[in-house]
Design a protein around this motif. Structure first.
Motif, PDB file in Angstrom:
ATOM      1  N   ILE A 104       7.125 -26.144 -27.791  1.00 22.36           N
ATOM      2  CA  ILE A 104       8.168 -26.682 -28.677  1.00 22.36           C
ATOM      3  C   ILE A 104       9.327 -27.223 -27.838  1.00 22.36           C
ATOM      4  CG2 ILE A 104       9.909 -26.053 -30.408  1.00 22.36           C
ATOM      5  CD1 ILE A 104       7.854 -24.112 -31.601  1.00 22.36           C
ATOM      6  N   ARG A 105       9.698 -26.424 -26.798  1.00 27.30           N
ATOM      7  CA  ARG A 105      10.814 -26.844 -25.942  1.00 27.30           C
ATOM      8  C   ARG A 105      10.474 -28.169 -25.243  1.00 27.30           C
ATOM      9  NH1 ARG A 105      11.945 -21.873 -23.531  1.00 27.30           N
ATOM     10  NH2 ARG A 105      11.047 -22.471 -21.552  1.00 27.30           N
TER      11      ARG A 105
ATOM     12  N   ILE B 169       7.913 -25.062 -38.766  1.00 20.83           N
ATOM     13  CA  ILE B 169       6.894 -26.102 -38.987  1.00 20.83           C
ATOM     14  C   ILE B 169       6.226 -26.476 -37.660  1.00 20.83           C
ATOM     15  CG2 ILE B 169       6.618 -28.564 -39.607  1.00 20.83           C
ATOM     16  CD1 ILE B 169       8.680 -28.025 -41.851  1.00 20.83           C
ATOM     17  N   LEU B 170       7.038 -26.668 -36.618  1.00 16.75           N
ATOM     18  CA  LEU B 170       6.481 -27.012 -35.296  1.00 16.75           C
ATOM     19  C   LEU B 170       5.556 -25.891 -34.811  1.00 16.75           C
ATOM     20  CD1 LEU B 170       9.590 -28.513 -33.404  1.00 16.75           C
ATOM     21  CD2 LEU B 170       7.691 -29.766 -34.399  1.00 16.75           C
ATOM     22  N   GLU B 171       6.026 -24.671 -34.961  1.00 19.30           N
ATOM     23  CA  GLU B 171       5.241 -23.514 -34.508  1.00 19.30           C
ATOM     24  C   GLU B 171       3.911 -23.429 -35.274  1.00 19.30           C
ATOM     25  OE1 GLU B 171       7.458 -19.785 -34.705  1.00 19.30           O
ATOM     26  OE2 GLU B 171       5.511 -18.766 -34.797  1.00 19.30           O
ATOM     27  N   THR B 172       3.994 -23.620 -36.592  1.00 16.91           N
ATOM     28  CA  THR B 172       2.778 -23.550 -37.429  1.00 16.91           C
ATOM     29  C   THR B 172       1.777 -24.621 -36.999  1.00 16.91           C
ATOM     30  OG1 THR B 172       4.170 -22.829 -39.240  1.00 16.91           O
ATOM     31  CG2 THR B 172       1.965 -23.554 -39.826  1.00 16.91           C
ATOM     32  N   ALA B 173       2.290 -25.830 -36.764  1.00 16.52           N
ATOM     33  CA  ALA B 173       1.396 -26.939 -36.394  1.00 16.52           C
ATOM     34  C   ALA B 173       0.704 -26.644 -35.059  1.00 16.52           C
ATOM     35  CB  ALA B 173       2.199 -28.232 -36.313  1.00 16.52           C
ATOM     36  N   ILE B 174       1.435 -26.103 -34.109  1.00 17.39           N
ATOM     37  CA  ILE B 174       0.837 -25.786 -32.798  1.00 17.39           C
ATOM     38  C   ILE B 174      -0.229 -24.708 -32.967  1.00 17.39           C
ATOM     39  CG2 ILE B 174       1.304 -24.792 -30.504  1.00 17.39           C
ATOM     40  CD1 ILE B 174       4.089 -26.124 -30.696  1.00 17.39           C
ATOM     41  N   ARG B 175       0.068 -23.733 -33.786  1.00 18.07           N
ATOM     42  CA  ARG B 175      -0.904 -22.649 -33.997  1.00 18.07           C
ATOM     43  C   ARG B 175      -2.171 -23.170 -34.688  1.00 18.07           C
ATOM     44  NH1 ARG B 175       0.417 -17.607 -36.482  1.00 18.07           N
ATOM     45  NH2 ARG B 175      -1.540 -17.060 -35.497  1.00 18.07           N
ATOM     46  N   CYS B 176      -1.999 -24.149 -35.550  1.00 22.44           N
ATOM     47  CA  CYS B 176      -3.170 -24.764 -36.208  1.00 22.44           C
ATOM     48  C   CYS B 176      -4.092 -25.357 -35.152  1.00 22.44           C
ATOM     49  CB  CYS B 176      -2.739 -25.870 -37.173  1.00 22.44           C
ATOM     50  SG  CYS B 176      -2.035 -25.239 -38.674  1.00 22.44           S
TER      51      CYS B 176
ATOM     52  N   PRO C  85       3.727 -30.913 -30.059  1.00 21.32           N
ATOM     53  CA  PRO C  85       3.994 -31.866 -31.144  1.00 21.32           C
ATOM     54  C   PRO C  85       4.454 -33.207 -30.549  1.00 21.32           C
ATOM     55  CG  PRO C  85       5.098 -29.775 -31.542  1.00 21.32           C
ATOM     56  CD  PRO C  85       4.615 -29.743 -30.129  1.00 21.32           C
ATOM     57  N   VAL C  86       3.805 -34.281 -30.972  1.00 26.56           N
ATOM     58  CA  VAL C  86       4.069 -35.582 -30.351  1.00 26.56           C
ATOM     59  C   VAL C  86       4.916 -36.476 -31.251  1.00 26.56           C
ATOM     60  CG1 VAL C  86       2.978 -37.629 -29.360  1.00 26.56           C
ATOM     61  CG2 VAL C  86       1.853 -35.433 -29.158  1.00 26.56           C
ATOM     62  N   MET C  87       4.576 -36.508 -32.524  1.00 22.02           N
ATOM     63  CA  MET C  87       5.306 -37.372 -33.462  1.00 22.02           C
ATOM     64  C   MET C  87       5.205 -36.766 -34.857  1.00 22.02           C
ATOM     65  SD  MET C  87       4.944 -41.515 -33.588  1.00 22.02           S
ATOM     66  CE  MET C  87       5.685 -42.055 -32.069  1.00 22.02           C
ATOM     67  N   ALA C  88       6.202 -37.055 -35.677  1.00 22.53           N
ATOM     68  CA  ALA C  88       6.188 -36.483 -37.029  1.00 22.53           C
ATOM     69  C   ALA C  88       6.714 -37.495 -38.038  1.00 22.53           C
ATOM     70  CB  ALA C  88       7.047 -35.222 -37.066  1.00 22.53           C
ATOM     71  N   MET C  89       6.260 -37.350 -39.265  1.00 27.14           N
ATOM     72  CA  MET C  89       6.824 -38.165 -40.352  1.00 27.14           C
ATOM     73  C   MET C  89       6.768 -37.359 -41.650  1.00 27.14           C
ATOM     74  SD  MET C  89       3.985 -40.974 -41.441  1.00 27.14           S
ATOM     75  CE  MET C  89       2.287 -40.576 -41.804  1.00 27.14           C
ATOM     76  N   ILE C  90       7.593 -37.771 -42.590  1.00 28.42           N
ATOM     77  CA  ILE C  90       7.548 -37.121 -43.907  1.00 28.42           C
ATOM     78  C   ILE C  90       7.249 -38.207 -44.939  1.00 28.42           C
ATOM     79  CG2 ILE C  90      10.094 -37.241 -44.141  1.00 28.42           C
ATOM     80  CD1 ILE C  90       9.830 -34.587 -45.795  1.00 28.42           C
ATOM     81  N   ARG C  91       6.364 -37.868 -45.883  1.00 29.37           N
ATOM     82  CA  ARG C  91       5.970 -38.857 -46.898  1.00 29.37           C
ATOM     83  C   ARG C  91       6.475 -38.412 -48.265  1.00 29.37           C
ATOM     84  NH1 ARG C  91      -0.196 -39.303 -44.752  1.00 29.37           N
ATOM     85  NH2 ARG C  91      -0.010 -37.055 -44.852  1.00 29.37           N
ATOM     86  N   PHE C  92       7.280 -39.276 -48.893  1.00 27.12           N
ATOM     87  CA  PHE C  92       7.828 -38.951 -50.212  1.00 27.12           C
ATOM     88  C   PHE C  92       7.066 -39.703 -51.306  1.00 27.12           C
ATOM     89  CE2 PHE C  92      11.552 -38.577 -47.348  1.00 27.12           C
ATOM     90  CZ  PHE C  92      11.897 -37.270 -47.602  1.00 27.12           C
TER      91      PHE C  92
ATOM     92  N   SER D  77       2.757 -21.852 -23.691  1.00 31.43           N
ATOM     93  CA  SER D  77       2.984 -20.938 -24.806  1.00 31.43           C
ATOM     94  C   SER D  77       3.619 -21.759 -25.934  1.00 31.43           C
ATOM     95  CB  SER D  77       3.923 -19.817 -24.388  1.00 31.43           C
ATOM     96  OG  SER D  77       5.194 -20.362 -24.139  1.00 31.43           O
ATOM     97  N   THR D  78       3.542 -21.239 -27.165  1.00 31.60           N
ATOM     98  CA  THR D  78       4.065 -21.997 -28.309  1.00 31.60           C
ATOM     99  C   THR D  78       5.535 -22.350 -28.119  1.00 31.60           C
ATOM    100  OG1 THR D  78       2.500 -20.788 -29.665  1.00 31.60           O
ATOM    101  CG2 THR D  78       4.232 -21.948 -30.825  1.00 31.60           C
TER     102      THR D  78
END
Lengths: 486, 221
Positions: free
Chosen positions: A311-312, A243-250, A167-174, A306-307
């Motif tokens: 994440i680490r 969420i991080l784990e799910t995104a990597i698995r995707c 995971p490199v970058m994240a944002m949340i949109r409201f 590994s996932t």
């Protein structure tokens, strides 16, 4: 005049396409992300949760025989191959006694209006290219209680950029009142950057002005549409590690090397993936107020992890705010195990350095809590103008080593030295007790110049020409998993 | 070089007219212009075909009359799209009705232009002498506009439209330049550096000019 150096960290569309999308996103994987039904099928096979599909309408014939009464009170309509949220309508309720449903903006759509919308989707009006499309009707996500108070009639979605399984970058949109329940930034939604390590929001922005020339964005500190508006900073996103784990698995499943994953959090089911994007937009950089390029460069060519390790790694590399938090709480600076330190040339040396580059030298220094006084390599000390001191010390009649520390200490106490040397010091080097000269040197670390005492040694036991001892580390906290924090 | 000139003279005399040759030599120039505008400047035109068509159409119609027709086409597209939005019909039927609107609104504008004291047509480009192909080419812009408007919001569509028209006008400016026409005919080799330029743009990874404005906020912060 534009200063292009300021923009070096920003990833533009040209570089995104050339360096990341073309090499890392094969055509076959793009076909997956462009097809919501296929994406859902693949993710479901891998036990990744997606919003439940209620109906799929593939042809106008199916639409002609569609049982409108079978639709639930609330649901979402979307085109299978839609882009940018086009054609998506969320219905929150059904009008009593009528075959009509209520949208987020309180407008009512009856059966006929809905049929026109379905036909438009089937005609491919909202889809990539001009080909025909499929209507997907799926369950409406129930907003998670933590995030509900920040979103106006809609569900916030979390966008993560994943590259090389990290995971490199994240944002949340409201969604906001202006955005009409949509979470898109250009529609007027609020976007907040998210710290990868903690899942806590940082900086938030919103569309300020949309003109024919360009869109301008402004920082926002509070929500805008409620009686009591809440701060948008420091919101802890629930299920962050999941969420991080799910995104990597995707990414593992889709094989899209440079991937945008959109996740919403359902009150009952937790994180649900509702879209994979093989051409993720670059607005995430504005929400996080930083460019993507340095982060992506660091991940190029890394071996698949590994996932858990991915994440680490993401948390270590891109979770910069943990240090800031620690510094704030302890009043101490967080440093890595190895830091770059600049040593200045000895000002008392009458022989000035010939080349300007020798006036100071930057070296890698090990922050060594196992020693009290810092140590400097003899060769480095000589180059930095302390050769007079080291030569003088060598000229003294000092045994090469001592039987024990007590004997060495006694010898050092009685030894008379000139002002070049601050004191004779006892050290253990290559398992032998020795007496070595300690000198005062000027160094610069974390932007601050200070004078420290360092013992001149051969540094045979280490690859680092400078070891900083406990005396110099009183105001620091050391993170052994990091190097070059400053 | 001498041989190339001989070939060109033969083409002009025996194969096609000089006018068609000039038009053909201009195709890569206008396409390169669109390429530069997309990847170096950041203009999002309606593809490569629309601005190219506009540039050639304006040569037929004259720029002022061409822009008037463009405005008429866009206004009528917007009106017909808004009116037909709520009516159930096939996509092509919708587009056809759109063209009926365009035809009559355009006709109305032409009559108004002829009767009005502020007529924009000049001696060079009286309406009667305007080749219909030019008007038809501009009317095709409606197709691009509606397709984009269905998928994107109004402002994004208008931005793409303005950028398409800007490139069309620049293309027209290049096309009608006598000096450039002569230069292209006499120096057909220029298409080799143009080919290399396009190869370079194809590899260009840096920020587009518009990106500097888009990401100004990050840079300032």
């Amino acid at each position: 005049m534009i200063n292009t150096n300021q923009y070096k960290t920003i990833l533009g569309l040209n570089r995104r396409n050339q360096e990341y999308i073309r090499p890392y996103n094969p055509l076959s994987s793009k076909k997956i992300s462009d097809n919501k039904i296929l994406t859902k099928r693949l993710l479901s096979k891998a036990d990744i949760k997606t919003p439940k599909t209620i109906k799929i309408i593939r042809t106008k014939k199916q639409l002609a025989f569609f049982d409108w009464e079978s639709l639930p009170k609330s649901f979402v309509v979307k085109p299978n191959r839609g882009t940018g949220g086009n054609g998506i309508i969320v219905f929150y309720g059904k009008k009593k006694g009528e075959t009509a449903w209520i949208r987020s903006n309180h407008r009512v759509m009856n059966k006929e209006q809905l049929r026109i919308h379905f036909e438009k989707i089937l005609d491919g009006s909202f889809s990539m290219g001009d080909s025909k499309d499929i209507v997907i009707i799926e369950e409406r996500i129930l907003n998670h209680s933590t995030l509900k108070k920040y979103s106006f009639r809609g569900v916030p979605d979390i966008r993560l950029i994943i590259f090389n399984k990290v995971p490199v970058m994240a944002m949340i949109r409201f969604p906001t009142k202006i955005s009409d329940g949509k979470a898109n930034l250009h529609a007027g939604g609020i976007c907040a950057g998210v710290n990868i390590a903690t899942g806590v929001t940082t900086n938030a922005i919103q569309l300020k002005k949309s003109s024919v020339l360009e869109n301008t964005y402004t920082n926002v500190e509070y929500t805008t549409d409620f009686q009591e508006n809440l701060p948008l900073k420091d919101i802890q996103i629930p299920y962050w590690d999941k969420i991080l784990e799910t995104a990597i698995r995707c990414q593992e499943i889709s094989n899209i090397g440079f991937l945008g994953v959109d996740i919403a959090i359902d009150e009952n089911n937790g994180p649900l993936v509702f879209e994979l994007n093989a051409r993720p937009g670059l607005g995430i950089q504005m929400a996080n107020n930083m460019g993507l390029r340095p982060r992506l460069e660091r991940l190029k060519g890394i071996e698949p992890l590994s996932t858990k390790r991915a994440i680490r790694l993401a948390k270590t590399l891109f979770g910069g705010e943990i240090e800031e938090c620690m510094q704030f709480l302890s009043g101490k600076q967080v440093l890595g195990l190895v830091e770059k330190v600049t040593i200045h040339y000895n000002q008392n040396n009458s022989l000035k350095p010939n080349k300007s580059k020798n006036k100071s030298q930057t070296v890698k220094a090990l922050l060594d809590t196992g020693i009290v006084t810092s140590r400097i390599d003899e060769g480095l000390a000589n180059r930095m103008g302390y050769e007079k001191a080291t030569d003088y010390f060598k000229s003294l009649d000092i045994p090469p080593y001592f039987e024990n520390i007590e004997e060495a200490k006694k010898f050092a106490k009685e030894l008379k030295v000139n002002s070049e040397i601050s004191r004779p010091a006892v050290i253990v080097e290559s398992a032998k007790v020795k007496v070595k000269p300690a000198i005062q040197i000027d160094i610069q670390i974390t932007g601050e110049t200070r004078q420290i005492e360092a013992i001149v040694s051969t540094q045979k036991d280490t690859i680092y020409p400078l070891l900083l001892g406990r005396k110099e580390l009183k105001d620091c906290l050391i993170d052994p998993s990091k190097t070059f924090v400053k | 070089m001498e041989e190339m000139n001989t070939i060109l003279v033969w083409i002009k005399d025996s194969v096609i007219t000089e006018e068609i040759l000039i038009f053909m030599l201009f195709i890569p120039i206008i396409a390169t212009l669109v390429n530069i505008s997309r990847y170096i400047i950041g203009f999002k035109t309606f593809g490569i075909y629309a601005p190219m068509t506009l540039a050639f159409a304006y040569v037929f119609t004259g720029i002022r009359f061409g822009l008037l027709v463009t405005a008429a086409v866009i206004i009528s597209s917007l009106i017909s799209y808004s009116l037909l939005k709520q009516i159930r019909m096939h996509y092509l039927s919708r587009i056809t009705i759109n063209y009926i609107f365009i035809t009559f609104i355009l006709l109305g504008m032409l009559i108004l232009n002829e009767l009005s004291p502020w007529s924009i047509t000049t001696d060079h480009h009286q309406i009667a002498t305007v080749p219909p192909l030019g008007i038809i080419l501009i009317a095709a812009l409606s197709d691009f506009f509606v397709k984009e408007y269905v998928k994107k919001d109004f402002l994004t569509t208008i931005r793409s439209l303005i950028e398409t028209v800007i490139i069309g006008v620049i293309g027209w400016f290049l096309l009608q330049s006598q000096n450039l026409q002569q230069f292209l005919v006499q120096n057909i080799w220029i298409h080799i550096p143009i080919l290399l330029l396009n190869l370079f743009i194809g590899q260009y990874k840096e920020l587009r000019f518009k990106d500097f404005f888009r990401f100004k906020k990050i840079s300032n912060d």
